[in-house]
Scaffold this active site. Structure first.
Site, short mmCIF file in Angstrom:
data_model
loop_
_atom_site.label_atom_id
_atom_site.label_comp_id
_atom_site.label_asym_id
_atom_site.label_seq_id
_atom_site.Cartn_x
_atom_site.Cartn_y
_atom_site.Cartn_z
N ASN A 1 1.30 8.20 -8.96
CA ASN A 1 2.45 8.36 -9.67
C ASN A 1 2.81 7.73 -11.13
OD1 ASN A 1 4.44 9.94 -7.57
ND2 ASN A 1 3.28 8.42 -6.39
N GLU B 1 -0.77 1.74 -5.04
CA GLU B 1 -0.33 3.08 -4.97
C GLU B 1 -1.31 4.08 -5.60
OE1 GLU B 1 1.56 6.14 -7.37
OE2 GLU B 1 0.42 4.49 -7.91
N TRP B 2 -2.58 3.55 -6.09
CA TRP B 2 -3.71 4.17 -6.39
C TRP B 2 -3.49 5.04 -7.71
CZ3 TRP B 2 -2.56 6.48 -1.22
CH2 TRP B 2 -2.58 5.74 -0.06
N GLY B 3 -2.42 4.59 -8.39
CA GLY B 3 -2.34 5.62 -9.50
C GLY B 3 -1.92 6.88 -9.42
N ASP C 1 0.97 -1.21 0.01
CA ASP C 1 -0.10 -0.10 0.14
C ASP C 1 0.79 1.35 0.10
OD1 ASP C 1 -2.60 1.05 0.03
OD2 ASP C 1 -3.26 -0.37 1.34
N ASP D 1 -9.84 3.61 -4.10
CA ASP D 1 -10.53 2.33 -3.61
C ASP D 1 -12.18 2.51 -4.28
OD1 ASP D 1 -8.47 2.06 -1.96
OD2 ASP D 1 -9.42 1.84 -0.01
#
Ligand code: GLA
Length: 389
Positions: free
Chosen positions: A186, A182-184, A149, A204
């Site tokens: 970077n 990393e949720w996009g 995460d 999420d």
């Protein structure tokens, strides 16, 4: 000659010292179950054993769901005196190795969660600065899958921190599928294909069709954020639009079928996130639909692209191996509509194809005949087209 030898010597050293991920662990999108969407941090050894049992007894394992992944909340609040990660003694009184052994004995693979930052998103010890030590611990527990995460990373550089963990996993000498979460933020699709096997592309997902929370997005918003990312996905490196909400209370049966169909089209990892102990036969049927899964698991590894986006009418197209195609029509609107299908408009088709309706599970004709089909609100049509011989 000496220069020549020196050049190749340096080259060899650079290649052998530079980090690498374990190759070939995800030639098709990973499939499994993850605890987060339903249970969040309310997990325990008993729950995980139950889930492992049901993955096998329900037929999900046979359908391809091979990873059982424990998400956030499995740890004690602090590392031990040697800096090792420890399992929460109340939730996992026998430690993680015992859980892993149970999962492996069922013929499943064992996954765990941690974070590239100092603490996880739920406040448990993160991996920053402990990567090599943690990787050895994971190897000793028999971990096969690590979801990593991105909370509490401070000014940390994503590419660097995730590469450090990749190197640590490699150095620990146990093949571990590395799932970047990393949720996009970077744009991991631009740099992570030699770091991990999959990377989250968004924040999420939550179990609703079109709502938005502070950090959560309904499935339709997540879907929108995948547009244009298809060229970055392929065998061993997948875009991850987050886990399945199929069977969770906020989705209707129709929406569950739609999420499953669309995630199959997107060549997304299929990580179920429902309470398997309370799963209805209808939901099990969705999750184990072999035809839909074979579209997801197709060896060509192509992610569908949005072929047409016309108000509430979305059409996705996925190229499959052997000259087949999958096409998915999705009605995002509140009303049903009649979809006219004129096969001439699908310019990529060559000749005549047999059409299989995936959800009806039957051949419904060939592309020589145009069609008119009603698609209810939030529903899908999912067809597989196979070239007539
Ligand atoms: C983040 C991730 C989720 C889940 C939680 C756990 O929000 O994106 O998938 O792992 O952390 O705290």
């Amino acid at each position: 000659m000496k220069k020549f030898i020196l050049f190749f010597g340096v080259l060899f050293l650079t290649v052998s010292l530079s980090g690498q991920k374990y190759q070939g662990l995800a030639l098709t999108p990973p499939m499994g179950w993850n605890s987060w969407n339903t249970f969040e941090v309310n997990i325990s050894e008993d729950l995980i054993r139950d889930i492992a049992d049901i993955l096998v007894s329900s037929g999900m394992k046979d359908a391809g769901y091979s990873y059982l992944v424990i998400d956030d909340g499995w740890e004690a609040m602090a590392r031990d005196e040697q800096g090792n990660l420890v399992a929460d003694p109340k939730k996992f009184p026998n430690g993680m190795k015992a859980v892993s052994d149970y999962v492996h004995a069922k013929g499943l693979k064992f996954g765990i969660h941690n974070c590239a930052g100092r603490t996880t998103c739920s406040g448990y010890p993160g991996g920053m600065g402990h990567e090599f030590q943690d990787a050895l611990m994971y190897a000793s527990w028999g971990v096969d899958y690590l979801k990593y995460d991105w909370c509490d990373h401070g000014t940390g550089d994503a590419r660097q921190l995730y590469s450090t963990m990749r190197d640590a996993l490699y150095a620990a000498k146990r093949p571990v599928l590395f799932s970047l979460c990393e949720w996009g933020n970077n744009k991991p699709w631009e740099w992570a294909s030699d770091v991990g096997h999959m990377w989250r592309t968004t924040g999420d997902v939550t179990d609703c069709y079109n709502c938005q929370g502070e950090y959560d997005l309904g499935m339709i918003f997540i879907l929108k954020l995948q547009e244009g990312l298809e060229r970055y996905a392929g065998p061993d490196h997948w875009n991850d639009p987050d886990m399945l909400e199929v069977g969770n209370p906020g989705l209707t049966l129709t929406e569950s079928r739609a999420q499953f169909s669309l995630w199959c089209m997107l060549a997304a990892p299929l990580m179920a996130g429902n309470d398997l102990r309370k799963m209805s036969p209808e939901i099990l049927k969705i999750l184990t639909n072999r035809q839909a899964i074979s579209i997801n698991q197709d060896s060509l590894g192509k992610q569908a692209y949005l072929y047409m986006n016309h108000l509430s009418k979305l059409i996705y197209v996925k190229e499959l191996s052997g000259g087949d195609w999958a096409i998915c029509w999705h009605n995002t609107g509140d009303q049903a509509y009649i979809q006219r299908i004129n096969w001439v408009h699908f310019g990529f088709l060559q000749g005549e194809y047999e059409i299989r309706d995936v959800w009806k599970d039957k051949i419904i004709g060939t592309t020589t005949k145009n069609m008119e089909i009603e698609i209810p609100s939030h529903d899908v049509l999912l067809y597989r087209l196979s070239r007539k011989k």
